[in-house]
Write an enzyme that holds these catalytic residues in place. Structure first.
Site, PDB file in Angstrom:
ATOM      1  CG  ASP A 150      41.024  38.681  38.569  1.00 38.25           C
ATOM      2  OD1 ASP A 150      41.554  37.741  37.939  1.00 38.25           O
ATOM      3  OD2 ASP A 150      40.091  38.522  39.379  1.00 38.25           O
ATOM      4  CG  ASP A 157      36.922  39.254  39.933  1.00 37.59           C
ATOM      5  OD1 ASP A 157      36.859  38.356  39.075  1.00 37.59           O
ATOM      6  OD2 ASP A 157      37.861  39.353  40.757  1.00 37.59           O
ATOM      7  CG  ASN A 190      39.333  36.665  35.802  1.00 41.61           C
ATOM      8  OD1 ASN A 190      39.630  35.482  35.784  1.00 41.61           O
ATOM      9  ND2 ASN A 190      38.604  37.209  36.760  1.00 41.61           N
ATOM     10  CB  THR A 230      38.029  38.474  44.143  1.00 44.01           C
ATOM     11  OG1 THR A 230      38.154  39.704  43.408  1.00 44.01           O
ATOM     12  CG2 THR A 230      37.230  38.701  45.412  1.00 44.01           C
ATOM     13  CG  PHE A 265      42.927  31.765  36.926  1.00 42.89           C
ATOM     14  CD1 PHE A 265      42.705  33.093  37.272  1.00 42.89           C
ATOM     15  CD2 PHE A 265      43.532  31.490  35.706  1.00 42.89           C
ATOM     16  CE1 PHE A 265      43.072  34.124  36.418  1.00 42.89           C
ATOM     17  CE2 PHE A 265      43.904  32.517  34.837  1.00 42.89           C
ATOM     18  CZ  PHE A 265      43.681  33.841  35.191  1.00 42.89           C
ATOM     19  CG  ASN A 266      42.215  34.158  41.747  1.00 43.38           C
ATOM     20  OD1 ASN A 266      42.200  34.635  40.607  1.00 43.38           O
ATOM     21  ND2 ASN A 266      41.182  34.227  42.561  1.00 43.38           N
ATOM     22  CG  HIS A 310      35.038  30.776  41.567  1.00 44.49           C
ATOM     23  ND1 HIS A 310      35.114  29.467  41.984  1.00 44.49           N
ATOM     24  CD2 HIS A 310      34.931  30.727  40.206  1.00 44.49           C
ATOM     25  CE1 HIS A 310      35.065  28.658  40.921  1.00 44.49           C
ATOM     26  NE2 HIS A 310      34.964  29.392  39.833  1.00 44.49           N
ATOM     27  CG  ASP A 311      36.125  36.320  42.506  1.00 46.41           C
ATOM     28  OD1 ASP A 311      36.277  36.796  41.375  1.00 46.41           O
ATOM     29  OD2 ASP A 311      36.915  35.495  43.012  1.00 46.41           O
TER      30      ASP A 311
HETATM   31  O1  RIB Z   1      39.519  30.257  40.020  1.00 43.38           O
HETATM   32  C1  RIB Z   1      38.521  31.226  40.143  1.00 43.38           C
HETATM   33  C2  RIB Z   1      39.108  32.582  40.293  1.00 43.38           C
HETATM   34  O2  RIB Z   1      39.871  32.921  39.139  1.00 43.38           O
HETATM   35  C3  RIB Z   1      38.041  33.689  40.411  1.00 43.38           C
HETATM   36  O3  RIB Z   1      38.546  34.733  41.187  1.00 43.38           O
HETATM   37  C4  RIB Z   1      37.870  34.131  38.986  1.00 43.38           C
HETATM   38  O4  RIB Z   1      37.423  35.496  38.900  1.00 43.38           O
HETATM   39  C5  RIB Z   1      39.284  34.040  38.482  1.00 43.38           C
HETATM   40  O5  RIB Z   1      39.966  35.216  38.876  1.00 43.38           O
HETATM   41 CA    CA Z   2      38.607  36.990  40.250  1.00 41.66          CA
END
Ligand code: RIB
Ligand code: CA
Length: 308
Positions: A11, A16, A40, A124, A165-166, A237-238
């Site tokens: 996303d 990403d 996102n 991701t 979040f994801n 993160h990704d």
């Molecule tokens: O919490 C971090 C994640 O949420 C990452 O994948 C960032 O791109 C958002 O999608």
């Molecule tokens: Ca992401």
């Protein structure tokens, strides 16, 4: 040597975008397709961003747009972190290729079905597309080597005190994927919040005087120091999920039972890790808990410099 077959669902999103650059630098990989999901930003924006980043890096791969919203819930986006475009900061040229005229879930299903070897799936973003593919075509399960998913946290969340979040965006999708029986590595905030790019790294990237290194620096300049989630620097993160798929020893994992909270007042979207095996449930997830920082940054910086 047979190349490793890989699918990426994302996303874009700043991290990403960097994850895509790291993935396509892996010469031992055959990345069969990239699918995008709302997360996102809206699906329209995450699709555009994926096409634009891949175009700018001169990468050709089938790209298809998947779900525009979670399976059951209203969409939550993250303009606070990624801006209105989902990729604020760099001035990217328009994409130079179009997406596949097929839904991303169909793309995932058909791509996996036609392979003779098993496929590694890297996610991701929210797990909506992958969950829908597994629901719609359970036969593909046996052709998935493993899922490496950026999401969750054994510890605290980043979008609520309890949830990352994801997972929070689509807890039902996450629950379906986490309990699918497919080997799954959870690359959560416990390790990704240790994978921090700093201002010095931005300066280093700029000094390389290379197109993609400068692009990454511009992404980081917007993405860095997002106080909202209480992290200094720019958490990768990704890209770490991609690194784990490429070089598993970049993290130390341990297998635990993990369930997804879908009905908590304050805890919806939490990945509940049963460290003490209190539930007696079978462990279903390899939870990444320790990071080899030096190895990760060697992989990431090497990948960025591998682009001319
Ligand atoms: O919490 C971090 C994640 O949420 C990452 O994948 C960032 O791109 C958002 O999608
Ligand atoms: Ca992401």
């Amino acid at each position: 040597m047979m190349k490793k077959l890989v699918l990426i669902d994302c996303d874009p999103g700043h991290d990403d975008a960097i994850a895509l650059l790291l993935a396509f630098a892996r010469k031992e990989w055959d990345i069969l397709s990239v699918t995008t999901v709302a997360g996102n930003q809206t699906l329209e924006k995450t699709l555009h961003n994926a096409l634009a980043v891949l175009s700018y890096a001169e990468i050709k791969v089938p790209v298809a747009a998947g779900y525009a919203k979670p399976l059951l819930r209203k969409l939550i986006t993250a303009p606070e972190i990624h801006g209105e475009t989902g990729l604020d900061g760099p001035a990217l040229p328009e994409p130079n290729f179009s997406p596949e005229p097929v839904h991303g879930v169909r793309q995932i299903i058909e791509t996996i079905r036609k392979q003779n070897e098993k496929v590694t799936v890297i996610t991701t973003g929210p797990l909506t597309n992958l969950a829908a593919a597994l629901i719609g075509a359970p036969d593909i399960k046996e052709k998935i080597e493993k899922i490496v998913s950026m999401g969750g946290a054994a510890g605290v969340g980043n979008w609520t005190p309890a949830a990352e979040f994801n997972i929070l965006v689509d807890p039902e999708a996450a629950s379906f994927v986490f309990t699918s029986g497919i080997p799954l590595t959870m690359v959560g905030l416990d390790v990704t919040n240790q994978a921090i790019m700093e201002h010095d790294d931005i300066d280093w990237l700029k000094r390389q005087d290379r197109k993609i290194a400068t692009f990454v620096a511009e992404l980081l300049e917007f993405f860095i120091d997002q106080e909202r989630v209480g992290v200094k620097g720019a958490p990768m993160h990704d890209p770490l999920a991609v690194a784990v798929a490429a070089v598993p020893e970049v993290v130390v994992c341990k297998k635990y039972p993990v369930k997804i909270e879908m009905g908590g007042n304050y805890t919806t979207g939490r990945t509940v890790v049963d460290f003490n095996r209190i539930t007696g449930e079978e462990p279903n997830v390899d939870v990444a808990l320790e990071l080899n920082r030096d190895l990760f940054f060697k992989l990431l910086k090497g990948a960025i410099l591998s682009y001319g």
